[in-house]
Scaffold this active site. Structure first.
Site, PDB file in Angstrom:
ATOM      1  N   ASP A 123      10.407-148.919 -66.430  1.00 24.72           N
ATOM      2  CA  ASP A 123      10.929-149.237 -65.096  1.00 24.72           C
ATOM      3  C   ASP A 123       9.860-149.100 -64.020  1.00 24.72           C
ATOM      4  OD1 ASP A 123      12.622-147.888 -66.995  1.00 24.72           O
ATOM      5  OD2 ASP A 123      14.262-147.846 -65.551  1.00 24.72           O
ATOM      6  N   TRP A 140      12.737-155.293 -66.837  1.00 22.74           N
ATOM      7  CA  TRP A 140      11.788-154.667 -65.914  1.00 22.74           C
ATOM      8  C   TRP A 140      10.355-155.073 -66.244  1.00 22.74           C
ATOM      9  CZ3 TRP A 140      14.721-153.684 -62.234  1.00 22.74           C
ATOM     10  CH2 TRP A 140      15.749-152.735 -62.188  1.00 22.74           C
ATOM     11  N   THR A 173      13.072-142.996 -76.188  1.00 18.70           N
ATOM     12  CA  THR A 173      13.985-143.644 -75.248  1.00 18.70           C
ATOM     13  C   THR A 173      14.846-142.594 -74.580  1.00 18.70           C
ATOM     14  OG1 THR A 173      15.505-145.498 -74.936  1.00 18.70           O
ATOM     15  CG2 THR A 173      15.951-144.045 -76.801  1.00 18.70           C
ATOM     16  N   ARG A 186      17.628-153.773 -70.284  1.00 19.31           N
ATOM     17  CA  ARG A 186      17.121-153.734 -68.913  1.00 19.31           C
ATOM     18  C   ARG A 186      15.639-153.379 -68.886  1.00 19.31           C
ATOM     19  NH1 ARG A 186      20.625-150.635 -66.836  1.00 19.31           N
ATOM     20  NH2 ARG A 186      19.502-148.806 -66.089  1.00 19.31           N
ATOM     21  N   ASP A 217      10.367-143.900 -57.903  1.00 19.95           N
ATOM     22  CA  ASP A 217      11.210-145.052 -57.585  1.00 19.95           C
ATOM     23  C   ASP A 217      11.100-145.525 -56.145  1.00 19.95           C
ATOM     24  OD1 ASP A 217      12.527-145.743 -60.045  1.00 19.95           O
ATOM     25  OD2 ASP A 217      13.601-143.837 -59.902  1.00 19.95           O
TER      26      ASP A 217
END
Length: 392
Positions: free
Chosen positions: A173, A249, A233, A245, A113
């Site tokens: 993400d 992304w 998931t 979301r 991240d």
């Protein structure tokens, strides 16, 4: 018979007359709320100085996070947008202060991240000030992120936890962290960062996306053979459902892929994802999706304003490149109008966060129908992009 208003009908309506956004009013309202948030953050940090950034409100209490939290960079990134818009040095000093608190994460090799954590504050900080110290942090963060790339599977590893659950997990993400790598190549001329980003994006198209261009959340790879073990998931309703979301992304990620490469395959991918999102029958008339497009309890479940804000911001950029520009801008305008008029906190509520009604991790019963810092970040970014001001 009562007519059910779907996203498709919504697009037919907004194509006739796009919504107008009162940006000065929206920014003023956002700044008023953020002033409250800063006071609350300062009070919290006097008690626990290691908590550097406000994340959400849980059980009625402000939740602060340490710099290594994946959301730590959104708040300082948002402050840079306030300074850029207002030119008020108050925001400049605040942006510098909270950005500095994340600096040590440039060396963090234990997370994928770093795009969120480092590029949101330092990327915006460098863009606005041209401070070369910020550029150095971005380059080091890209080096750290690159250590998580495995050429055998061709993707960047997302999580190191839950080793009994998966071998080499990659989440959708992760597309959002590729911007950091592209910028590092621009700064250094080192194409290795660029090549990693391309490999990751290509394998994500191949393995994350279904025929209808919805995305799986997690794909687990076999590091020995290089193939896919399973598709599942963590934060969505079910393995085969479309976590809202996650779709946002992907839309944002492939739009920026086209920005950096000008490859038509990425534009086609972004267009296809946008079509899936905008034509989804579960989306209400205001354009703010429920937390998962396939939750059978719709409409009696939480929405996700963060997914909406990310989508709106992405659509404004995609409108710059696509032949579907009018449709995308109209849809983004509708979303942004809804967020700015019906999803903002009252001044003094929610400790000063701007938006309410986001969903973080519903399966884990965490952050449901609450304000979240990344919703605020992409909302402010979307307001800037509505004005034609892009952060690149």
């Amino acid at each position: 018979m009562k007519l059910k208003i779907t996203a498709a009908l919504l697009l037919a309506t907004i194509s006739v007359q796009a919504q107008k956004i009162d940006v000065p009013r929206a920014f003023k309202a956002a700044a008023q709320r953020t002033d409250v948030l800063i006071k609350n953050v300062d009070s919290a940090r006097k008690i626990k100085p290691n908590l550097v950034s406000p994340r959400t409100v849980e059980k009625g209490q402000l939740k602060m996070v340490v710099s290594r939290d994946w959301t730590s960079g959104f708040f300082p990134g948002e402050l840079w947008y306030f300074y850029e818009y207002t030119k008020d040095k108050k925001w400049l000093e605040l942006a510098k202060k909270y950005t500095e608190d994340i600096k040590k994460e440039q060396f963090n090799k234990g997370t994928h991240d770093l795009g969120f954590m480092i590029y949101c504050p330092f990327g915006n900080g460098y863009r606005v000030t041209k401070d070369t110290a910020y550029k150095s942090v971005i380059i080091q963060a890209a080096k750290s992120l690159s250590t998580r790339f495995n050429p055998k599977v061709g993707v960047i590893r997302s999580w190191d936890h839950s080793g009994t659950k998966w071998d080499y997990p990659v989440i959708i993400d992760n597309m959002m962290n590729l911007e950091l790598l592209f910028e590092a190549t621009k700064f250094t001329g080192d194409s290795s960062f660029y090549k990693i980003a391309i490999s990751h994006a290509d394998n994500t198209i191949k393995n994350h996306y279904r025929p209808d261009f919805s995305s799986y959340h997690v794909v687990d790879y076999d590091v020995n053979k290089g193939g896919v073990i399973k598709k599942t998931t963590a934060q969505g309703y079910a393995d085969e459902s479309s976590w809202a979301r996650g779709q946002a992304w992907g839309l944002y990620g492939y739009t920026l892929m086209f920005r950096y490469t000008k490859s038509d395959k990425y534009l086609a991918q972004a267009d296809a994802i946008a079509k899936y999102i905008l034509n989804n029958k579960s989306t209400p008339a205001d354009g703010i999706p429920y937390w998962d497009y396939n939750d059978p309890q719709i409409p009696n479940v939480s929405k996700d304003a963060s997914a909406a804000a990310i989508t709106a911001s992405a659509l404004y950029e995609l409108a710059k490149y696509s032949k579907n520009a009018k449709t995308y801008k109209a849809a983004a305008d509708q979303i942004l109008h809804s967020l700015s008029t019906a999803y903002t906190s009252k001044i003094g509520d929610n400790y000063g966060f701007i938006l309410e009604h986001s969903t973080g991790h519903r399966p884990n019963n965490s952050e449901i129908d609450v304000p979240i810092n990344y919703a605020d970040y992409y909302y402010i970014e979307a307001l800037r992009r509505y004005q034609g001001k892009f952060n690149f």
